[in-house]
Scaffold this active site. Structure first.
Site, short mmCIF file in Angstrom:
data_model
loop_
_atom_site.label_atom_id
_atom_site.label_comp_id
_atom_site.label_asym_id
_atom_site.label_seq_id
_atom_site.Cartn_x
_atom_site.Cartn_y
_atom_site.Cartn_z
N LYS A 22 -35.78 52.69 -11.51
CA LYS A 22 -34.61 52.54 -10.75
C LYS A 22 -33.37 52.67 -11.48
CE LYS A 22 -33.03 47.83 -10.97
NZ LYS A 22 -31.50 47.94 -11.30
N ASN A 23 -33.20 52.54 -12.55
CA ASN A 23 -31.89 52.89 -13.48
C ASN A 23 -31.57 54.31 -13.52
OD1 ASN A 23 -31.61 50.02 -13.06
ND2 ASN A 23 -31.96 49.48 -15.09
N CYS A 116 -22.66 37.96 -10.58
CA CYS A 116 -24.12 38.10 -10.13
C CYS A 116 -24.94 36.98 -11.06
CB CYS A 116 -24.98 39.30 -9.94
SG CYS A 116 -25.24 39.66 -11.88
N ARG A 121 -20.21 40.56 -14.61
CA ARG A 121 -20.25 41.85 -14.42
C ARG A 121 -18.87 42.55 -14.05
NH1 ARG A 121 -25.64 42.80 -12.73
NH2 ARG A 121 -25.39 44.87 -13.70
N ARG A 397 -36.37 44.30 -6.05
CA ARG A 397 -35.28 45.24 -6.29
C ARG A 397 -35.60 46.31 -7.22
NH1 ARG A 397 -29.48 42.21 -7.28
NH2 ARG A 397 -29.09 44.29 -7.52
C1 EPZ Z 1 -27.14 48.56 -16.52
O1 EPZ Z 1 -26.11 47.81 -15.78
C2 EPZ Z 1 -28.34 48.47 -15.65
N1 EPZ Z 1 -28.21 48.59 -14.25
C3 EPZ Z 1 -28.95 46.90 -15.90
O2 EPZ Z 1 -30.01 46.85 -15.44
C4 EPZ Z 1 -28.99 46.68 -17.52
O3 EPZ Z 1 -29.43 45.45 -17.76
C5 EPZ Z 1 -27.56 46.93 -18.22
O4 EPZ Z 1 -27.29 48.45 -17.66
C6 EPZ Z 1 -27.76 47.00 -19.71
O5 EPZ Z 1 -28.63 47.95 -20.26
C7 EPZ Z 1 -28.28 50.17 -13.98
O6 EPZ Z 1 -28.65 50.61 -14.63
C8 EPZ Z 1 -28.34 50.05 -12.53
P1 EPZ Z 1 -23.45 47.64 -18.80
P2 EPZ Z 1 -24.61 47.83 -16.20
O7 EPZ Z 1 -22.30 48.12 -18.26
O8 EPZ Z 1 -24.08 49.18 -16.35
C9 EPZ Z 1 -20.21 44.12 -19.87
C10 EPZ Z 1 -31.74 45.47 -14.40
O9 EPZ Z 1 -32.32 44.57 -14.50
N2 EPZ Z 1 -19.36 45.04 -19.11
O10 EPZ Z 1 -23.99 48.28 -19.99
O11 EPZ Z 1 -23.75 47.08 -15.37
C11 EPZ Z 1 -21.19 43.49 -18.76
O12 EPZ Z 1 -20.68 42.42 -18.41
C12 EPZ Z 1 -30.29 45.86 -14.40
O13 EPZ Z 1 -32.24 46.77 -13.88
C13 EPZ Z 1 -17.79 44.76 -19.23
O14 EPZ Z 1 -17.39 43.74 -19.88
O15 EPZ Z 1 -24.57 47.42 -17.68
C14 EPZ Z 1 -22.44 43.44 -19.90
O16 EPZ Z 1 -22.07 42.00 -20.38
C15 EPZ Z 1 -29.63 44.42 -14.79
N3 EPZ Z 1 -17.08 45.63 -18.46
C16 EPZ Z 1 -22.36 44.55 -20.76
O17 EPZ Z 1 -21.14 44.99 -20.57
C17 EPZ Z 1 -17.58 46.57 -17.77
O18 EPZ Z 1 -16.56 47.48 -17.06
C18 EPZ Z 1 -23.25 45.57 -20.36
O19 EPZ Z 1 -23.13 45.97 -19.09
C19 EPZ Z 1 -18.82 47.04 -17.76
C20 EPZ Z 1 -19.77 45.94 -18.38
#
Ligand code: EPZ
Length: 423
Positions: A22-23, A116, A121, A397
């Site tokens: 998915k990712n 969420c 997020r 999902r």
């Molecule tokens: C990706 O989400 C994945 N989704 C998530 O998978 C996964 O848990 C996550 O990476 C971490 O590995 C997809 O790839 C579609 P991040 P993403 O930006 O990109 C904070 C699943 O179950 N953050 O690395 O949203 C954020 O809140 C899903 O398959 C900011 O603060 O993850 C989090 O605490 C869930 N500001 C941390 O960073 C931002 O602008 C990591 O988020 C962006 C993120």
């Protein structure tokens, strides 16, 4: 609303092939609009998040059609640069369409995706990265207006290695004349897959998987046929299913080189893993051992998307396990339901203390997020009696036919779809 009914007690045995990730698929679907030519994604999994992303692309004017397991994306007719609010809220990761839309139209409008179940997020790192490329961003009443007319190659540093922000900026840079250097980037394998896809389209991206990515801008990209990588989280979840049931399961098409943290934790719990080619066989012990501690980290640390599943295993392990969820601020939604099944989980902020119990009992529980729902299914596979998991559609999902996969390995599991007024 969908429910899963699972009767525990069966050891899982047999073979299963892991589906595409998915990712990896979601950012690649976004990258497909960087050209007006058609892209074909092979072995594209039937996941609701893929369906939502396809609907977003259609709303923007693309034609997206399935032929079996191949998804065709034809962005020629793409005319929209305004992300559809309702659909974008369904999958927050749609925010990484921002980079491709800006590249195509030099402007984009998006609303804040909102939080969420697992956290707020925020998208500040996405917006900071785009601003460092010269995008002018104005926020008005929850709507974000991006002006990309003065975008240019340059340096982008991320305060935190965000997966989505890294992907967004990579895609925003591929057609910018000159060299763009991204530092402190996320190193997830799905980013390496995105780099490979972009380069197949004619881009010049290198360094994905390391702390620094370098993009040499090109003038044009073309359509491709591509098979994204297998899903390391689905693979880890299926290995965990074998582990919790005391079974022996062989998985085919496993990205083992991306799963060291998960395999190491399963071995620490007493599982024996043997690798042959692209496959791995897990032989579970009669009784799992507690792990001393598990800290979720950005890759190559332990993946946050496997935290719930290992917590479920820990509920039946001998001893006490400690988990710390360092990535998302609210990702223990499954703990309460596991305790309803007889587990002994104590949550204090980002820390979970799990004292192993002798057995779990079937109960009526609720999936609160994608991975938490999968974790409840794992616990149900070992629990005495029947467990009913409500809101099971959340699991779809990221898991294609989870009940079919588990049943093929011997689990007693079935899905019921109810039109409950409380959905
Ligand atoms: C990706 O989400 C994945 N989704 C998530 O998978 C996964 O848990 C996550 O990476 C971490 O590995 C997809 O790839 C579609 P991040 P993403 O930006 O990109 C904070 C699943 O179950 N953050 O690395 O949203 C954020 O809140 C899903 O398959 C900011 O603060 O993850 C989090 O605490 C869930 N500001 C941390 O960073 C931002 O602008 C990591 O988020 C962006 C993120």
């Amino acid at each position: 609303m969908d429910v899963l009914r699972i009767r525990g007690g069966r050891r899982l045995t047999g073979e299963w092939t892991v589906h595409t990730a998915k990712n990896a698929v979601l950012p690649i679907m976004a990258a497909a609009v960087l050209t007006a030519e058609k892209t074909f994604l092979e072995d594209c999994p039937f996941l609701s998040d893929v369906g939502y992303m396809a609907d977003i692309l259609r709303t923007l004017g693309c034609r997206v059609a399935r032929s079996g397991r191949t998804l065709e994306i034809d962005p020629q007719g793409m005319s929209g640069y305004e992300m559809p609010d309702g659909l974008a809220k369904k999958i927050r990761s749609s925010i990484f369409l921002l980079g491709p839309i800006l590249t195509r139209f030099h402007k984009a409008t998006v609303t804040f995706p909102g939080g969420c179940e697992i956290g707020l997020r925020p998208i500040d790192l996405h917006l900071s990265g785009l601003r460092q490329l010269g995008v002018e961003i104005r926020e008005e009443g929850g709507v974000i207006h991006c002006d990309g007319r003065h975008m240019c190659a340059g340096s982008v540093h991320f305060d935190y290695p965000s997966v989505g922000a890294t992907e967004n900026v990579m895609m925003a840079a591929v057609l910018l004349k000159g060299r763009t250097v991204l530092t402190n980037v996320a190193r997830e394998p799905e980013i390496v897959d995105l780099q490979q896809f972009l380069n197949r389209m004619g881009a010049k991206v290198r360094g994905a998987g390391s702390h620094t990515i370098v993009v040499e801008g090109v003038s044009k990209l073309h359509g491709v046929s591509y098979r994204p990588m297998p899903d390391r989280i689905v693979a880890g979840t299926m290995l965990a299913a074998a582990a919790i049931t005391g079974g022996t399961v062989r998985l085919e098409r496993v990205p083992l080189e991306d799963m060291h943290a998960v395999c190491s934790k399963l071995r620490e719990m007493g599982c024996v893993l043997t690798h042959q080619g692209e496959g791995v066989t897990l032989h579970a012990p009669e009784k799992l051992r507690a792990f001393a501690q598990l800290q979720t980290q950005p890759h190559p640390g332990f993946p946050t998307d496997m935290q719930a599943q290992l917590l479920a295993l820990a509920t039946l392990a001998s001893g006490t396990s400690v988990l710390v969820e360092n990535v998302f601020e609210n990702r223990y939604g499954h703990a309460g339901d596991l305790n309803r099944m007889g587990a002994d989980v104590l949550i204090n902020g980002r820390t979970a203390v799990v004292r192993g119990v002798k057995e779990l009992y079937g109960a009526q529980v609720t999936a609160r997020d994608l991975r938490g729902g999968a974790a409840l299914a794992l616990a149900a596979l070992r629990a005495n009696g029947e467990t009913v998991i409500e809101q099971a559609q959340l699991i779809d999902r990221g898991y294609e036919d989870l009940e079919g996969a588990l049943a093929s390995l011997g689990a007693e599991i079935r899905r019921e779809t109810t039109n409950s007024e409380y959905t």
